[in-house]
Design an enzyme around this catalytic site. Structure first.
Site, short mmCIF file in Angstrom:
data_model
loop_
_atom_site.label_atom_id
_atom_site.label_comp_id
_atom_site.label_asym_id
_atom_site.label_seq_id
_atom_site.Cartn_x
_atom_site.Cartn_y
_atom_site.Cartn_z
N ASP A 53 0.82 -1.21 0.00
CA ASP A 53 0.00 0.00 0.00
C ASP A 53 0.86 1.27 0.00
OD1 ASP A 53 -2.47 1.26 -0.05
OD2 ASP A 53 -3.29 0.03 1.56
N TRP A 56 -2.59 3.27 -6.09
CA TRP A 56 -3.81 3.99 -6.47
C TRP A 56 -3.71 4.79 -7.77
CZ3 TRP A 56 -2.39 6.65 -1.40
CH2 TRP A 56 -2.48 5.76 -0.34
N GLY A 57 -2.87 4.35 -8.69
CA GLY A 57 -2.74 5.07 -9.96
C GLY A 57 -1.87 6.31 -9.88
N ALA A 113 1.43 8.78 -9.58
CA ALA A 113 2.75 8.79 -10.23
C ALA A 113 2.75 7.97 -11.52
CB ALA A 113 3.83 8.29 -9.26
N ASP A 116 -9.84 3.68 -3.68
CA ASP A 116 -10.51 2.45 -3.25
C ASP A 116 -11.90 2.31 -3.88
OD1 ASP A 116 -8.34 1.95 -1.73
OD2 ASP A 116 -9.34 2.15 0.21
#
Ligand SMILES: *[C@@H]1O[C@H](CO)[C@@H](O)[C@H](O)[C@H]1NC(C)=O
Ligand SMILES: *[C@@H]1O[C@H](CO)[C@@H](O)[C@H](O)[C@H]1NC(C)=O
Ligand SMILES: *[C@@H]1O[C@H](CO)[C@@H](O)[C@H](O)[C@H]1NC(C)=O
Ligand SMILES: *[C@@H]1O[C@H](CO)[C@@H](O)[C@H](O)[C@H]1NC(C)=O
Length: 462
Positions: free
Chosen positions: A151, A210-211, A213, A231
């Site tokens: 994460d 989470w997409g 960078a 999420d």
């Protein structure tokens, strides 16, 4: 010898995905994860019971193999052993230790996944792995872990990225030619990749950035899958805080479906099938689309109380076969679409190819049933063959609809997704693959270990 090896690695690093001889990560992962229904309320017993249910419900037989522990498995106060610096397990939740649980799960013929974070702490405030990658990778390997979800919470100020890209905000303040694989985010994720590769154990590596960078640009050289968005939560559209319904996620996928292929997969987040108040049709759309996108299929619902219709969704062999196709690695892609960014009504017509034929996935995001129609000549894979007749099969009903010429139209329920398979009349592939075989070349990849293989599918299309 070692320096020669290192030079070789550095040179080939950009082009190589993480490949392994046993094929781990070549296809989207299938399994179960505790977060969506249990959050932090987990015990060893939940994972053992879930493993047993995966078998008794027939889910293992259709391909689900990972049992994944999410956040909150360690001791929140003590964090690390003062001497060894290993993460300390929460012994109230896991009284026999994780290694014992891994043995039990392996004894069931399944694999065990765990969770950590590329920051100082996990999202729920437990020990993170930043700066401890080598120790934690060795610990996970020692315990017999097969999968790591990694994460992106609690990133210290000094290692924040120079520029920022957050997909939901469409914010990208980097110069146009900026190489995001040089970002600190990419470096934080590579540090764990390198630590995992040093272990004498194949651990599937699931990036959860989470997409941010533009992970899709460097994910394939870093891990086996990478989260593409915030999420998920069990609702059709819209968002709540940092969690999103299904339609905004599908909308993003309509633009970025092409970053998925063998060995590296966009991860559109774990399944909410059976959760919240998703309707039956919505759960079915969710599963169909995630499978069509070649996203990992990680069940997130409680299995002990699962209802038959939901189990039937998760067990649909024809849909799973598309997701796990051994020859065609690409995701389904939109067609008949004007490329408009729309979080409520994303691209509706999708097409993909499997060894079984050409597949259509028709999404009705509207609040009433719709007749959805497409001419065969509009379908990219068939456009060369005007005038042909095709046999069309309903993958959800598991039966042939009949022979069609010119076009096909079906009524799709509110928030439903039709899944159709198109073949020639005798059931053969309209675009056969010739010599569609996996070719592997040996590549020295892991330190001190036998060489791993780099594989790709070679075929020519007629
Ligand atoms: C690596 O693991 C394999 C299988 O678990 C084992 O047979 C082998 O001895 C190990 N190699 C090293 C260097 O530890
Ligand atoms: C995916 O498509 C975009 C936009 O068409 C393109 O810029 C990008 O290079 C493609 N990426 C891959 C991996 O094919
Ligand atoms: C990821 O890497 C593998 C192996 O090198 C390659 O076959 C695949 O096409 C790559 N994926 C994308 C989207 O480029
Ligand atoms: C169920 O849907 C209703 C109406 O869309 C919504 O207000 C409610 O918050 C949802 N409940 C859950 C548990 O998602």
């Amino acid at each position: 010898m070692l320096s020669v090896l290192l030079a070789g690695l550095a040179l080939s690093d950009r082009a190589l995905a993480i490949v392994s001889q046993d094929g781990t990560g070549r296809l989207p992962a299938m399994g179960w994860n505790s977060w969506n229904e249990y959050a932090c309320d987990i015990t060893e017993e939940d994972f053992v019971k879930t493993g047993e249910l995966l078998i008794s419900l027939g889910l293992k037989d259709v391909g689900y193999e990972y049992i994944n522990i999410d956040d909150c498995w360690s001791d929140k106060e003590k964090k690390r052993d003062p001497t060894t610096k290993e993460i300390i397990i929460d012994t109230a939740k896991f009284p026999n230790g994780i290694s014992h649980l891994a043995d039990t799960i392996h004894g069931l013929g399944l694999k065990l996944g765990i969770y950590s974070d590329a920051g100082a702490e996990t999202c729920a405030g437990y020990a993170g792995s930043l700066g401890y990658e080598a120790i934690d990778a060795a610990t996970f390997s020692k315990w017999g872990i097969d999968y790591l979800k990694y994460d992106n919470c609690a990133v210290p100020e000094e290692v924040k990225d120079e520029y920022e890209f957050i997909p939901e905000e469409l914010s990208d303040n980097a110069p146009p030619d900026y190489d995001w694989s040089t970002s600190n985010t990419a470096k934080r994720y590579r540090a764990m990749r390198d630590a995992l590769l040093k272990q004498n154990r194949t651990i599937q590596y699931s990036l959860c950035a989470w997409g941010h960078a533009h992970v899709e640009e460097w994910g394939n050289t870093t891990g086996h899958s990478w989260r593409m968005w915030g999420d998920i939560m069990p609702m059709w559209a819209g968002k709540e805080k940092w969690s999103w319904g299904l339609m905004p996620i599908v909308n993003q996928a309509a633009f970025l479906w092409n970053y998925t292929d063998f060995w590296g997969h966009n991860d559109w987040d774990m399944l909410e099938v059976g959760n919240g108040n998703l309707t039956f049709e919505e759960s079915r759309s969710h599963f169909t689309l995630w499978a069509a996108l070649k996203s990992p299929l990680i069940i997130g619902t409680k299995l002990d109380t699962i209802e038959k219709p939901i189990l039937d969704i998760l067990s649909n062999k024809e849909i799973i076969a598309f997701n796990q196709d051994p020859v065609y690695g690409a995701s389904a892609r939109p067609f008949k679409w004007d490329g408009v960014y729309d979080m409520e009504h994303p691209a509706a017509y999708w097409v993909g190819t499997s060894v079984k034929g050409i597949h259509l996935f028709l999404l009705n995001s509207h609040d009433k049933a719709q007749r959805m129609r497409t001419r065969f000549s509009e379908i990219p894979a068939l456009s060369e063959k005007k005038g042909d007749r095709y046999l069309v099969r309903d993958m959800w009903a598991g039966k042939d609809l009949g022979v069609y010429k010119g076009d096909i139209s079906v009524v799709v329920a509110t928030h439903g997704t039709a899944a159709l398979r198109i073949t020639k009349l005798d059931g053969s592939h309209p675009n056969p693959v010739q010599g569609g075989i996996v070719r592997c070349t040996s590549v020295q990849r892991q330190f001190g270990m036998e060489s791993a293989k780099m594989c790709h599918v070679q075929f020519s299309q007629k």
